[in-house]
Write an enzyme that holds these catalytic residues in place. Structure first.
Site, PDB file in Angstrom:
ATOM      1  CD  GLU A  28      59.928   4.593  54.925  1.00 54.13           C
ATOM      2  OE1 GLU A  28      59.104   4.342  55.558  1.00 54.13           O
ATOM      3  OE2 GLU A  28      59.930   5.253  54.042  1.00 54.13           O
TER       4      GLU A  28
ATOM      5  CE1 TYR B 112      62.035   7.653  54.291  1.00 53.40           C
ATOM      6  CE2 TYR B 112      63.774   7.775  52.705  1.00 53.40           C
ATOM      7  CZ  TYR B 112      62.281   7.242  52.939  1.00 53.40           C
ATOM      8  OH  TYR B 112      61.962   6.213  52.502  1.00 53.40           O
TER       9      TYR B 112
END
Ligand code: GDP
Ligand code: MN
Length: 386
Positions: free
Chosen positions: A196, A108
């Site tokens: 993101e 991530y």
């Protein structure tokens, strides 16, 4: 303003971040053509402004052209309900047909503003492909942050340090340096509020790539980015928020049943707080602005009324620059035009307040006048509960 995955990936590529090859399509026929051009296997991805598509059936790995055809036919024109959309879901008007890649590991990575630090930060985690809020709640030690000094910018050693802390091997850390500087530069140059990548993957042949991407842009800076401003997709936005944007009102749709019309963002927040304090739920945030004209007030009023959730309306105006009689005229015009049946509570204070109140009283409309905000909120809460 949010971007679609395919748009976010175009930007990432411009800033040197590798993404799998993919083609955006809007019809079944285009989907099959794109799939032929790419060569399988493929991932068919619904382009909607919501996460959690995978679990909701909006992201699927397929191995035959027939499956691409069948799946794209089923997805296009339907609505996707994910844990982020609410029960009404979001419409699927476009798909991304993408090379299906073999994944060794999912990470991530994101970039956003940490308001308490007054800095841009990067967040990295070894737990990619999952709900990052859940990772933060259950295993906070796996959330790693990197704070960027705005004068120095992101330094390669910082990116390497983050990569090693995320558990990457040296070969991947070297690639991560490019990804980190890419998303930081993208964030700053395009005035983003969030970039993101979830997941950021390492492929079987050791490549680091953005498999998924989400970008939110700062609305207040859109005026200086014609290229990204044009990426807006109204079909993915709340219709009323979109109309408000077009006519220059600050409006946010909420879940309650008390429509609020207020001038000034601070007063609007305070009005919502007082409503909640007295047991009510606001249906919206709405700031009609300091220079409100009767016409703007009328449009704002119609916007509030266009929601069938609204059971009562609370108008809270402090007449400073905008005079109370102007506001009163706007309310009267709007009510006449839309044929109002809902109870309206009005609290007016400030310049020309007497004239404004008199106009409302003489209008013959069902308007309840209140002197202070507490009374006004209590009246609106009671009216909405009936
Ligand atoms: P989201 O559910 O909206 O976040 O959509 P993502 O694009 O992140 O896809 C969800 C999950 O599908 C990813 O975490 C991956 O595990 C999987 N996935 C997506 N694309 C591929 C691919 O090309 N190959 C493989 N093996 N899995 C994929
Ligand atoms: Mn994802």
């Amino acid at each position: 303003m949010n971007l679609h995955e395919y748009q976010a990936k175009e930007l990432l590529q411009q800033f040197g971040v590798a993404v799998p090859k993919g083609i955006k399509v809007t019809s079944q026929q285009e989907a099959v053509e794109a799939a032929k051009e790419l060569g399988g296997p493929w991932v068919v991805k619904a382009q909607v402004h919501a996460g959690g598509r995978g679990k909701a059936g909006g992201v699927k790995f397929v191995r035959t052209l027939q499956d691409v055809e069948e799946l794209s036919g089923r997805l296009l024109g339907s609505t996707l309900v994910t844990h982020q959309t609410g029960p009404e879901g979001v419409p699927i008007h476009a798909l991304l047909i993408q090379d299906g890649v073999d994944i060794t590991k999912e990470y991530y990575l994101s970039c956003l503003v940490d308001r308490s630090k007054k800095r841009i930060i990067l967040i990295g985690s070894s737990e990619g492909g999952m709900d990052i809020e859940e990772v933060a709640a259950k295993t906070p030690e796996k959330i790693l942050t990197l704070t960027i000094d705005p004068t120095a910018g992101v330094q390669p050693y910082q990116a390497r340090d983050l990569g090693f802390r995320m558990g990457m091997a040296k070969k991947q850390v070297d690639q991560l340096v490019k990804v980190v500087s890419g998303i930081y530069n993208l964030f700053v140059q395009k005035d983003c509020s969030m970039v993101e990548i979830n997941p950021l993957i390492v492929t079987n042949d050791g490549q680091v790539m953005a498999l998924d991407a989400k970008i939110s842009l700062d609305d207040n800076a859109l005026y200086r980015h014609k290229d990204t401003a044009e990426m807006r997709d109204p079909s993915q936005e709340d219709e009323r928020e979109h109309i408000a944007h077009e006519i220059g009102l600050n409006y946010v749709a909420l879940d309650g049943n008390i429509g609020c019309m207020v001038n000034g963002a601070g007063l609007a927040m305070a009005t919502m707080d007082v409503c909640k304090l007295h047991g009510g739920e606001p249906a919206n945030f709405l700031d009609v602005g300091g220079g409100a004209t009767a016409e703007r007030v009328a449009r704002a009023f119609k916007l509030i009324l266009s929601s069938d959730k609204v059971k009562a309306i609370l108008v809270n105006i402090f007449g400073g620059i905008v005079r109370c009689d102007t506001i009163a005229q706007g309310i009267i015009d709007a009510v006449k035009e839309v044929g109002l049946t809902l109870p309206v509570v009005v609290r007016l204070q400030g310049t020309n307040v007497e004239a404004g109140r008199e106009m409302l009283a003489k209008s013959g409309m069902n308007i309840m006048a209140a002197d202070d905000l507490t009374d006004a909120a209590k009246m609106a809460v009671a009216a909405a509960a009936k």
